[in-house]
Design a protein around this motif. Structure first.
Motif, PDB file in Angstrom:
ATOM      1  N   THR A 140      -1.899   5.766  -3.350  1.00 46.60           N
ATOM      2  CA  THR A 140      -1.069   5.262  -2.248  1.00 46.60           C
ATOM      3  C   THR A 140      -1.837   4.197  -1.482  1.00 46.60           C
ATOM      4  N   LEU A 141      -1.148   3.096  -1.223  1.00 45.78           N
ATOM      5  CA  LEU A 141      -1.745   1.998  -0.453  1.00 45.78           C
ATOM      6  C   LEU A 141      -0.920   1.805   0.811  1.00 45.78           C
ATOM      7  N   TYR A 142      -1.590   1.956   1.962  1.00 48.42           N
ATOM      8  CA  TYR A 142      -0.938   1.781   3.254  1.00 48.42           C
ATOM      9  C   TYR A 142      -1.205   0.361   3.741  1.00 48.42           C
ATOM     10  N   ILE A 165     -10.039  -4.031   4.298  1.00 44.97           N
ATOM     11  CA  ILE A 165      -9.740  -3.038   3.262  1.00 44.97           C
ATOM     12  C   ILE A 165     -10.570  -1.778   3.502  1.00 44.97           C
ATOM     13  N   ILE A 177     -11.015   2.028   1.407  1.00 42.45           N
ATOM     14  CA  ILE A 177     -10.660   2.917   0.302  1.00 42.45           C
ATOM     15  C   ILE A 177     -11.515   4.168   0.444  1.00 42.45           C
ATOM     16  N   ILE A 236      -9.321  -5.481  -4.066  1.00 40.71           N
ATOM     17  CA  ILE A 236      -9.050  -4.057  -4.292  1.00 40.71           C
ATOM     18  C   ILE A 236      -9.339  -3.692  -5.743  1.00 40.71           C
ATOM     19  N   ILE A 249      -5.794   4.065   0.071  1.00 43.45           N
ATOM     20  CA  ILE A 249      -6.204   2.688   0.358  1.00 43.45           C
ATOM     21  C   ILE A 249      -5.466   2.215   1.609  1.00 43.45           C
ATOM     22  N   VAL A 279      -4.904  -1.333   3.941  1.00 42.38           N
ATOM     23  CA  VAL A 279      -5.096  -2.776   4.075  1.00 42.38           C
ATOM     24  C   VAL A 279      -4.475  -3.222   5.394  1.00 42.38           C
ATOM     25  N   LEU A 320      -0.062  -7.056  -3.822  1.00 43.19           N
ATOM     26  CA  LEU A 320      -0.504  -5.662  -3.757  1.00 43.19           C
ATOM     27  C   LEU A 320       0.417  -4.760  -4.575  1.00 43.19           C
ATOM     28  N   TYR A 358       0.233   0.365  -7.165  1.00 39.66           N
ATOM     29  CA  TYR A 358       0.152   1.437  -6.163  1.00 39.66           C
ATOM     30  C   TYR A 358       1.485   1.625  -5.449  1.00 39.66           C
ATOM     31  N   VAL A 397       3.037   1.233  -2.346  1.00 45.57           N
ATOM     32  CA  VAL A 397       2.718   0.486  -1.129  1.00 45.57           C
ATOM     33  C   VAL A 397       3.622   0.971   0.001  1.00 45.57           C
TER      34      VAL A 397
END
Length: 941
Positions: free
Chosen positions: A739-741, A753, A755, A828, A916, A918, A929, A934, A936
């Motif tokens: 999961t990327l926030y 960034i 992680i 990333i 993650i 960003v 992204l 991922y 997002v």
């Protein structure tokens, strides 16, 4: 009260050996101060035949040395249209030389157990290392190689990589930081075009783009010769041996072109010059700058004291009229002096909720200046300013680095290494008439540069319409580039390519400590430090924000701020004045798990400082007027921080890892929502909850012995109250891997960034310690895999790291950095590749040897200053560690195997457990992204 320099004789340094009777050929003794009495830094000054100045400061108090090479070249030596070269060279000179491979300078110093860096300003560039004493020869070899043999290592590739790094540095420190352009634009307006201070040290980026490799080589040949450098060495060394090494490694380097002192053109303004900057900020800022004199001009000291009286702290006129009144969040003055010119500056951060119009702020500032004329200069004004200067001077000399830096600076600019006594005397000689005279000469009715920084689109808040023309870049086609430069051959009678060995490892000297328990059970731990006649006291109170519910976030911090206000006996201003007259400070600060009361003072004034400490601890007034002002300041600063990418990332990261319903998941400063709801009764209640004797522990570092200082704190034994239990933590949020926030910061020049995941709490010799060792070659050192990849190889960032952060009950792991916005997705990918590669394959045998050598030898540097000693004692006390835990860590470092550390890597670097974050410009980075695969998720604070 008698100024310190007139009452105390002090020699700053360890035992000094006699001047050697024979000197290496080509080395000349210029002067010696080893037998001088009074307040001074002992030194000997030599000169080599090629013009290199060498200053030696013997100090055997710790098994370390500090090496500083200062070149008398900064951005002021650059040509118009070719700005940024001096700073660029600071970067290039870490990239290897003829006998030092690319990236090996950092690697060698780090492996030697040392620290290093370089800095550039308008007037000089310096490079420095602090290492165990047995590594000195290697440091001299490294510095000599880049002084005499740098050109072969300057290639088109290294040139372009470092150009990208400089751009990333500007992005991180200037373009992506609130008010980041204020300083450079003020200088642009203050100095006429062509003046050496009219462009920023980091340079205008289009001019850096215009530079060529040959331009850079020519700049090096012109300014980096030994005759334009000072080599200063301080610490534990054999003088005869050091001079032989210096002659061996530096003596054959050819003299460079002659360098003359730059002229000091007087800067004057015919009329006020207004400039406006629109920025991504919430709080308008006003800056006013007057041109004055230059460094060590006869009026410099009086102008410095004028600055302190007008805007130096809570006793100043600026504080009273702007901060105390509530129209500003911050206000102050400064008199920054450089080699060629000085600037008397006043700044105000406006309270946007009360008076955002900078024209009104400017009127109050000018009224405050007029008020100073009517009020005049009191004896207290002079005393506090003079004692403060003396105290700051001494506190700055608690390390060998501090003393070496002072010697190097004074020699570079004034040809006299030690000006300690002379500086104290010139400040103490300033009279009230002197202060009024310089005011009338440089400030009264004089024109200035007035810069308004306002939120984007709100130019109606500016002080006045701009009168300064927009900067016009110099046409690229008008620039003349340098011809190709050939290297100078150096004749040596030894093999310079051979790396010098190391001497016998110095014995690590762990501070001898003492412990005692007060009548109420408070633990006191202390040690003696004889570097300077000063005392440091740290009182830690367990709890901090951890005692609170999430909706009360910021209360511990607000309470700490209130405890720096009025007491039952003294107003805020009266307390500040008494401390300034003593050359002392008492500060209160809150963290996630503790509140700290920190005291620094000249030991001769310890008793008087302790009396003020007693008041601050036990008799806070908690006035409604103080609270209203402090709360507004806190809210305005939170509004300001909401524009800072780093703060946004830290706040979002804590919430994601530890949950919004836990106080540990909230910023210690709180949020606008939580702080808005806090009352004075909340502050009083939290004070009663935390400020108990049962929560307290004390650390003492002083030049006094235990029997002399311990009785002075016996009154703390009467402090009542038991330890306060911590509330139970709420369940932690589930971290969904892959999961990327994405937190939107519109228009951001860089992306931040993170992680990582939750990890272990602190331990000194267990899994947390082992994980820190494992991470060292991955992301813990400058030449770690992550930093070399993203900074040096790819040019995505100014710096990237990874590491574990552990406290008393929780911990986390994170990898990250600020990267170019257009390289967010690619960065990333590189972070993930490095983490997954290390988890799967682990470190190499060479990396294990590197971390073992680096960390083991760095122990020699851990206990030099009073603050380092205090941190060491504080860790022992907080975590109930054995006093020999450093020895246990050393044995672990020696015995842990590659397989054991790689097992730690496989366990701790599991990407399926990591998320993650960003923080960046969503419009430009969201689609790249998403293409990474991922989930997002748009995230908002």
């Amino acid at each position: 009260m008698k100024p310190l320099a007139l009452a105390t004789a002090l020699i700053l340094g360890g035992c000094a050996s006699e001047t050697p009777s024979t000197l290496p050929q080509g080395v000349t003794l210029v002067e010696s101060s080893l037998t001088q009495s009074g307040l001074h830094i002992p030194y000997e000054k030599y000169q080599l035949a090629n013009g290199l100045t060498v200053v030696l400061h013997p100090d055997n108090s710790d098994p370390l040395v500090h090496v500083d090479v200062t070149y008398h070249v900064g951005s002021a030596r650059e040509q118009l249209g070719k700005s940024g070269f001096a700073h660029f060279f600071e970067h290039m000179m870490f990239q290897g030389s003829e006998n030092v491979a690319d990236e090996q300078h950092f690697a060698m110093v780090t492996e030697s157990g040392g620290t290093l860096n370089g800095t550039t300003n308008s007037d000089r560039t310096n490079y420095f290392e602090t290492v165990p004493a047995n590594q000195l020869e290697k440091m001299l070899w490294l510095e000599a190689d880049r002084m005499g043999f740098l050109l072969p290592a300057i290639t088109e590739t290294s040139f372009e990589v470092q150009r990208a790094t400089v751009k990333n540095e500007r992005g991180q420190r200037v373009d992506n930081r609130p008010y980041g352009r204020l300083g450079e634009m003020s200088s642009y307006a203050l100095y006429p075009q062509g003046h050496p201070y009219s462009w920023p040290v980091i340079g205008w980026m289009e001019e850096l783009d215009n530079g060529t490799v040959d331009d850079l080589r020519a700049f090096f040949k012109r300014w980096y010769g030994p005759n334009n450098a000072t080599l200063t060495i301080g610490g534990s060394f054999d003088k005869q041996q050091v001079l032989q090494w210096v002659d061996k490694y530096f003596g054959s380097i050819p003299r460079g072109p002659e360098v003359n002192d730059a002229t000091k053109p007087k800067v004057t303004l015919d009329s006020d010059r207004y400039l406006t900057i629109e920025d991504k900020v919430s709080l308008p800022v006003l800056s006013i700058a007057f041109p004055t004199v230059y460094a060590r001009h006869e009026d410099e000291a009086a102008l410095d004291l004028l600055s302190d009286i007008l805007g130096g702290g809570e006793t100043s006129i600026m504080y009273k009229n702007l901060v105390k009144s509530g129209v500003a969040v911050q206000a102050g003055t400064g008199h920054g002096c450089r080699e060629l010119a000085c600037e008397f500056s006043l700044f105000v951060v406006a309270n946007a909720g009360k008076m955002p119009e900078l024209s009104k702020i400017e009127a109050i500032v000018r009224d405050s200046i007029d008020e100073f004329v009517e009020r005049g200069v009191s004896s207290d004004d002079l005393l506090k300013a003079q004692v403060s200067h003396e105290a700051n001077t001494l506190f700055g000399l608690q390390s060998v680095r501090g003393k070496v830096s002072t010697l190097a600076y004074n020699e570079t600019f004034f040809d006299t290494p030690d000006l300690l006594q002379a500086d104290i005397e010139r400040y103490n000689a300033v009279t009230a008439d002197d202060v009024m005279r310089v005011y009338n000469t440089y400030i009264k009715d004089k024109a200035s540069v007035i810069v308004s920084v306002v939120p984007q689109g709100q130019t109606q808040l500016q002080a006045a319409a701009p009168t300064v023309p927009v900067r016009t870049p110099i046409a690229k086609e008008t620039l003349k580039h340098a011809d190709k430069v050939t290297d100078t051959q150096v004749a040596d009678n030894f093999d310079r390519s051979k790396v010098p060995g190391s001497g016998a490892a110095p014995q690590m000297v762990v501070p001898s400590l003492w412990q005692q328990q007060l009548a109420n059970g408070i633990e006191v731990m202390g040690t003696q430090s004889l570097e300077t006649p000063t005392t440091t006291i740290s009182i830690a109170l367990e709890g901090g924000q951890r005692l609170l519910s999430a909706d009360k976030a910021g209360l511990a911090d607000l309470t700490a701020s209130m405890m720096q206000e009025s007491t039952a006996k003294l107003t805020t201003e009266q307390m500040a004045l008494e401390l300034e007259k003593l050359g002392a400070s008492i500060s209160v600060s809150a963290s996630g798990y503790r509140t700290y009361v920190s005291v620094s003072t000249l030991t001769k004034n310890l008793d008087a400082t302790i009396e003020l400490l007693r008041q601050r601890l036990f008799e806070p007034a908690f006035n409604q007027e103080d609270f209203d002002r402090v709360k507004v300041q806190s809210l305005q600063m939170l509004q300001h921080q909401s524009k800072d990418a780093g703060w946004l990332a830290s706040t979002a990261w804590s919430r994601l890892l530890f949950g919004t319903d836990n106080s540990v998941g909230q910023p210690t400063s709180g949020t606008i929502e939580s702080v808005s709801k806090l009352s004075l009764d909340d502050v009083k209640g939290f004070y009663k909850q935390q400020f108990h004797g049962g929560n307290a522990s004390v650390i003492l570092v002083s030049d006094l012995e235990q029997k002399a200082i311990a009785p002075k704190l016996s009154w703390l034994g009467d402090w009542k109250g038991d330890a306060t239990p911590w509330p139970e933590l709420k369940p932690m949020p589930k971290l969904a891997g892959n999961t990327l926030y994405l937190l939107d910061k519109p228009g951001a020049a860089q992306s931040v960034i993170r992680i990582g995941r939750r990890a272990m709490a602190f331990d000194a010799t267990g899994e947390y310690f082992e994980a820190g060792l494992m991470n060292f070659p991955l992301g813990g050192a400058f030449n770690s895999r992550i930093n070399l990849n993203l900074r040096e190889d790819k040019g995505y960032t100014y710096g990237a790291r990874s590491g574990f952060n552990g406290g008393p009950e929780l911990g986390s792991f994170s990898a990250g950095g600020s990267v170019r916005a257009d390289a967010t997705a690619a960065s990333i990918t590189e972070f993930v590749n490095e983490l997954s590669g290390f988890a799967e394959s682990g470190m190499t045998a060479e990396e294990l040897a590197f971390l073992q050598a680096s960390i083991t030898q760095s122990d020699a540097l851990k206990f030099e200053t009073p603050s380092q000693k205090a941190r060491f004692l504080g860790q022992i006390q907080r975590y109930d560690l054995p006093t020999n835990y450093i020895e246990k860590q050393g044995k672990l470092i020696e015995t842990l195997t590659l397989d054991e550390l790689n097992q730690v890597a496989a366990k701790q670097l599991d990407l399926s457990q990591m998320i993650i974050l960003v923080v960046g410009d969503k419009n430009s980075i969201e689609e790249p992204l998403k293409q990474l695969g991922y989930d997002v998720v748009s995230y908002k604070l």
